[in-house]
Motif scaffolding. Structure first.
Motif, PDB file in Angstrom:
ATOM      1  N   THR A 177       8.846   5.123  -3.135  1.00 48.33           N
ATOM      2  CA  THR A 177       7.737   5.508  -3.989  1.00 48.33           C
ATOM      3  C   THR A 177       7.756   4.584  -5.200  1.00 48.33           C
ATOM      4  OG1 THR A 177       9.065   7.121  -5.208  1.00 48.33           O
ATOM      5  CG2 THR A 177       7.804   7.951  -3.338  1.00 48.33           C
TER       6      THR A 177
ATOM      7  N   GLY B  58      10.215   4.402   3.018  1.00 53.25           N
ATOM      8  CA  GLY B  58      10.924   5.467   2.319  1.00 53.25           C
ATOM      9  C   GLY B  58      10.976   5.236   0.821  1.00 53.25           C
TER      10      GLY B  58
ATOM     11  N   LYS C  44      13.998   4.820  -3.813  1.00 50.88           N
ATOM     12  CA  LYS C  44      14.241   5.195  -2.425  1.00 50.88           C
ATOM     13  C   LYS C  44      14.246   6.712  -2.319  1.00 50.88           C
ATOM     14  CE  LYS C  44      15.802   4.117   1.828  1.00 50.88           C
ATOM     15  NZ  LYS C  44      16.828   3.196   2.235  1.00 50.88           N
ATOM     16  N   LYS C  45      13.420   7.246  -1.451  1.00 49.88           N
ATOM     17  CA  LYS C  45      13.315   8.707  -1.275  1.00 49.88           C
ATOM     18  C   LYS C  45      14.618   9.281  -0.725  1.00 49.88           C
ATOM     19  CE  LYS C  45       8.407   8.486  -0.140  1.00 49.88           C
ATOM     20  NZ  LYS C  45       7.422   8.733   0.928  1.00 49.88           N
TER      21      LYS C  45
ATOM     22  N   LYS D 130       7.745   4.071  -9.028  1.00 49.14           N
ATOM     23  CA  LYS D 130       8.105   4.835 -10.221  1.00 49.14           C
ATOM     24  C   LYS D 130       7.463   4.247 -11.471  1.00 49.14           C
ATOM     25  CE  LYS D 130      12.261   5.912 -12.922  1.00 49.14           C
ATOM     26  NZ  LYS D 130      13.730   5.764 -12.933  1.00 49.14           N
TER      27      LYS D 130
ATOM     28  N   THR E 264       0.846  -1.192   0.000  1.00 50.09           N
ATOM     29  CA  THR E 264       0.000   0.000   0.000  1.00 50.09           C
ATOM     30  C   THR E 264       0.883   1.245   0.000  1.00 50.09           C
ATOM     31  OG1 THR E 264      -0.032   0.196   2.407  1.00 50.09           O
ATOM     32  CG2 THR E 264      -1.723  -1.225   1.397  1.00 50.09           C
ATOM     33  N   PRO E 265       0.320   2.392  -0.378  1.00 51.53           N
ATOM     34  CA  PRO E 265       1.094   3.633  -0.302  1.00 51.53           C
ATOM     35  C   PRO E 265       1.657   3.886   1.105  1.00 51.53           C
ATOM     36  CG  PRO E 265      -0.848   3.997  -1.632  1.00 51.53           C
ATOM     37  CD  PRO E 265      -0.981   2.618  -1.034  1.00 51.53           C
ATOM     38  N   ALA E 266       0.895   3.552   2.139  1.00 51.44           N
ATOM     39  CA  ALA E 266       1.374   3.745   3.521  1.00 51.44           C
ATOM     40  C   ALA E 266       2.570   2.838   3.816  1.00 51.44           C
ATOM     41  CB  ALA E 266       0.253   3.482   4.516  1.00 51.44           C
ATOM     42  N   GLN E 267       2.523   1.590   3.348  1.00 55.45           N
ATOM     43  CA  GLN E 267       3.653   0.678   3.554  1.00 55.45           C
ATOM     44  C   GLN E 267       4.895   1.185   2.823  1.00 55.45           C
ATOM     45  OE1 GLN E 267       1.489  -2.839   2.178  1.00 55.45           O
ATOM     46  NE2 GLN E 267       1.910  -3.824   4.150  1.00 55.45           N
ATOM     47  N   LEU E 268       4.710   1.639   1.582  1.00 53.32           N
ATOM     48  CA  LEU E 268       5.844   2.163   0.815  1.00 53.32           C
ATOM     49  C   LEU E 268       6.429   3.397   1.500  1.00 53.32           C
ATOM     50  CD1 LEU E 268       4.552   1.800  -2.858  1.00 53.32           C
ATOM     51  CD2 LEU E 268       6.287   0.412  -1.697  1.00 53.32           C
ATOM     52  N   ASP E 269       5.554   4.279   1.976  1.00 61.09           N
ATOM     53  CA  ASP E 269       6.010   5.488   2.657  1.00 61.09           C
ATOM     54  C   ASP E 269       6.819   5.144   3.900  1.00 61.09           C
ATOM     55  OD1 ASP E 269       5.986   8.404   2.653  1.00 61.09           O
ATOM     56  OD2 ASP E 269       4.838   8.192   4.519  1.00 61.09           O
ATOM     57  N   ALA E 270       6.374   4.143   4.650  1.00 59.67           N
ATOM     58  CA  ALA E 270       7.096   3.723   5.858  1.00 59.67           C
ATOM     59  C   ALA E 270       8.497   3.192   5.536  1.00 59.67           C
ATOM     60  CB  ALA E 270       6.290   2.672   6.614  1.00 59.67           C
TER      61      ALA E 270
END
Length: 151
Positions: free
Chosen positions: A112, A110, A148-149, A114, A102-108
């Motif tokens: 995104t 770091g 990776k952000k 592509k 999920t977007p939340a898992q990806l955000d945790a």
């Protein structure tokens, strides 16, 4: 800093293999012990890889897998440098590949997303196989690229 690491599970009678590139276009195979896997790569320092590639990955439940990219993605994110990529190639038959975080898992982690779509051109000449060794048609393969952000 390393160019990247390609993690590919080659299934033979008793071997798993991990592939590390010396250069972007040059790879060497390294046998790994059963206790070392894509969920734990202590020999690779954090934030050192420009690119991490996993092709048709699968971590069986007997090894702690849950048939989710989240089996592998946290460790891949750990070793990827900011701005680096994690590429996962797979096909719809591989449940691991179809369970996208999920977007939340990806955000945790770091990360995104592509790209998600057809197999990237640089992998079109590769041969892919199932756990039983049978070949997978390249036409069925897809790629997902995470970044990776912080780069």
């Amino acid at each position: 800093m390393d160019h990247g690491v390609a993690l590919t599970r080659y299934v033979s009678k008793n071997k798993n293999r991990i592939i590390y590139p010396k250069r972007k276009s040059e790879y060497r195979k390294v046998d790994i012990d059963a206790g070392i896997n894509a969920m734990s790569m202590p020999g690779i320092p954090s934030g050192t890889q420009a690119r991490v590639v996993a092709s048709n990955p699968f971590i069986p439940p007997s090894a702690g897998g849950t048939l989710s990219m989240m089996d592998y993605l946290p460790e891949a994110a750990r070793i990827t440098r900011p701005g680096g990529e994690i590429v996962i190639n797979g096909n719809p038959e591989n449940k691991y590949f179809t369970t996208v975080p999920t977007p939340a898992q990806l955000d945790a982690l770091g990360l995104t997303m592509k790209y998600q779509g057809n197999l990237l051109p640089e992998f079109k000449d590769m041969k892919f196989s199932r756990m039983d060794g049978s070949q997978i048609s390249v036409g069925t393969m897809r790629s997902i690229v995470f970044v990776k952000k912080g780069g």
